[in-house]
Scaffold this motif. Structure first.
Motif, PDB file in Angstrom:
ATOM      1  N   GLU A  91      -0.571  19.805   5.486  1.00 38.12           N
ATOM      2  CA  GLU A  91      -0.524  19.804   4.023  1.00 38.12           C
ATOM      3  C   GLU A  91      -1.629  18.972   3.389  1.00 38.12           C
ATOM      4  O   GLU A  91      -1.887  19.072   2.189  1.00 38.12           O
ATOM      5  N   MET A  92      -2.299  18.167   4.168  1.00 39.32           N
ATOM      6  CA  MET A  92      -3.323  17.272   3.646  1.00 39.32           C
ATOM      7  C   MET A  92      -4.479  18.063   3.058  1.00 39.32           C
ATOM      8  O   MET A  92      -4.979  19.009   3.680  1.00 39.32           O
ATOM      9  N   ILE A 134       0.825  -1.211   0.000  1.00 37.90           N
ATOM     10  CA  ILE A 134       0.000   0.000   0.000  1.00 37.90           C
ATOM     11  C   ILE A 134       0.856   1.256   0.000  1.00 37.90           C
ATOM     12  O   ILE A 134       0.377   2.333   0.353  1.00 37.90           O
ATOM     13  N   ASN A 135       2.116   1.134  -0.409  1.00 38.78           N
ATOM     14  CA  ASN A 135       2.933   2.324  -0.609  1.00 38.78           C
ATOM     15  C   ASN A 135       2.317   3.173  -1.709  1.00 38.78           C
ATOM     16  O   ASN A 135       1.744   2.662  -2.675  1.00 38.78           O
ATOM     17  N   TYR A 136       2.437   4.478  -1.551  1.00 32.78           N
ATOM     18  CA  TYR A 136       1.889   5.407  -2.539  1.00 32.78           C
ATOM     19  C   TYR A 136       2.493   5.100  -3.910  1.00 32.78           C
ATOM     20  O   TYR A 136       3.708   5.010  -4.056  1.00 32.78           O
ATOM     21  N   PHE A 175      -0.536  10.111   3.055  1.00 35.44           N
ATOM     22  CA  PHE A 175      -0.059  10.711   4.299  1.00 35.44           C
ATOM     23  C   PHE A 175       1.312  10.171   4.686  1.00 35.44           C
ATOM     24  O   PHE A 175       2.225  10.941   5.019  1.00 35.44           O
ATOM     25  N   ILE A 176       1.481   8.852   4.625  1.00 37.38           N
ATOM     26  CA  ILE A 176       2.766   8.248   4.969  1.00 37.38           C
ATOM     27  C   ILE A 176       3.850   8.693   3.994  1.00 37.38           C
ATOM     28  O   ILE A 176       4.983   8.998   4.392  1.00 37.38           O
ATOM     29  N   LYS A 177       3.503   8.772   2.702  1.00 35.34           N
ATOM     30  CA  LYS A 177       4.476   9.221   1.705  1.00 35.34           C
ATOM     31  C   LYS A 177       4.874  10.668   1.955  1.00 35.34           C
ATOM     32  O   LYS A 177       6.062  11.033   1.833  1.00 35.34           O
ATOM     33  N   LYS A 222      -8.743  13.588   7.380  1.00 35.09           N
ATOM     34  CA  LYS A 222      -8.011  14.759   7.866  1.00 35.09           C
ATOM     35  C   LYS A 222      -8.524  15.231   9.226  1.00 35.09           C
ATOM     36  O   LYS A 222      -7.726  15.482  10.146  1.00 35.09           O
ATOM     37  N   ASP A 223      -9.837  15.376   9.375  1.00 34.43           N
ATOM     38  CA  ASP A 223     -10.383  15.838  10.655  1.00 34.43           C
ATOM     39  C   ASP A 223      -9.995  14.896  11.781  1.00 34.43           C
ATOM     40  O   ASP A 223      -9.658  15.330  12.892  1.00 34.43           O
ATOM     41  N   PHE A 224     -10.049  13.614  11.500  1.00 37.79           N
ATOM     42  CA  PHE A 224      -9.708  12.607  12.501  1.00 37.79           C
ATOM     43  C   PHE A 224      -8.252  12.761  12.940  1.00 37.79           C
ATOM     44  O   PHE A 224      -7.935  12.711  14.133  1.00 37.79           O
TER      45      PHE A 224
END
Length: 309
Positions: free
Chosen positions: A208-209, A161-163, A182-184, A216-218
């Motif tokens: 930056e999201m 599941i890498n970008y 997000f991880i990337k 994002k809110d979470f």
């Protein structure tokens, strides 16, 4: 967005925080549908049954749940682990034991017990390049000469599941795509910084999201917990590298050509064992303390000696 209460002692991983909590069942269902090619719409059909370490001697899995007679075991891995079929088999055994007790089923009776069908999945986002999907098999651990004689097989789907990988899968589950992004972005922020700081990189990635990202809110609400989870995972990876370096130096100092390989293999096995038991604190304690490391190695040796008897 309803706030989720976190037990920091559990040191949960971010993946499980997003997809493994009852408050986020809609995201869990979206992930399930993407993985299985289904189109279920009722998230309330999901019943979480994740193993907690208080029940099984510090053994716990990431996320597991039952939906429509299917039991899904989901594990997240930031380092490739070919032993996941063995680990998932152990988790599944404990889950079935719990299922039998909960439903008051008699496994010693003459009536056939019906069990939920297992689906075993590992979500991988480590730095080592891997194919989009790999099937890991328990039989790979058996001696090749007798592999076909085995009465037991366990298959685990490892999904990258890498970008940039598994475009169809990530496209089918928006929260998973956003997690991968997000991880990337955190990794990019770390690589650009003069003095990489995982907490700063994580906070910047949240800022930056894009605003239309579902998670994002979470993440903003739980910014401190998210940074703590990723810091723990980052520390684990750093600790493993230190373990490997120490094993290399020890072998080199003795002038033994095989010392490095043996030392690294021994430490890798210890690390994987402790990680499977969620004993992150022991890993971190051992890196700077040779006495603690030796004690843990002895504990590991005795545990495996007993399991072989």
């Amino acid at each position: 967005m309803k706030e989720v209460t976190i037990n920091n002692n559990n040191k949960d991983r971010l993946f499980n925080f997003i997809f493994g909590y009852p408050e986020n069942k809609k995201w869990t269902l979206s992930l399930y549908n993407a993985v299985n090619g289904s189109a279920h719409t009722d998230e309330n059909a999901i019943e979480f049954n994740t193993i907690k370490d208080v029940l099984y001697m510090r053994m716990r899995n990431d996320t597991s749940f039952i939906i429509y007679d299917i039991v899904s075991l989901y594990e997240h891995q930031s380092t490739f682990n070919p032993n996941m079929p063995l680990r998932q088999l152990q988790y599944l055994g404990n889950l079935y034991e719990s299922y039998v007790k909960k439903n008051k089923l008699n496994k010693y009776g003459s009536k056939l017990i019906m069990l939920p069908v297992p689906k075993l999945v590992v979500f991988y986002n480590g730095e080592t390049e891997k194919a989009d999907e790999i099937i890991l098999k328990l039989s790979d651990s058996f001696a090749e000469a007798h592999r076909q004689e085995s009465d037991v097989e366990v298959r685990v789907r490892m999904l990258n599941i890498n970008y940039g990988h598994n475009a169809q899968l990530l496209g089918s589950c928006k929260p998973l795509y956003e997690y991968s992004w997000f991880i990337k972005r955190i990794q990019d922020n770390m690589s650009k910084a003069d003095k990489p700081d995982i907490e700063e990189a994580t906070s910047l990635a949240i800022d930056e999201m894009p605003d239309d990202f579902i998670i994002k809110d979470f993440l903003e609400i739980h910014r401190a917990e998210v940074k703590g989870m990723l810091l723990t995972e980052y520390d684990e990876a750093e600790t493993l590298e230190l373990f490997k370096k120490e094993a290399y130096d020890e072998g080199e100092a003795k002038g033994e050509a095989k010392g490095e390989a043996k030392g690294i293999k021994k430490i890798d096995c210890l690390y994987s064992w402790l990680k499977a038991l969620n004993r992150t604190d022991d890993i971190l304690r051992a890196v700077d303390n040779k006495t603690v490391q030796n004690e843990l190695l002895e504990e590991y040796r005795k545990a495996h000696d007993n399991s072989d008897k």
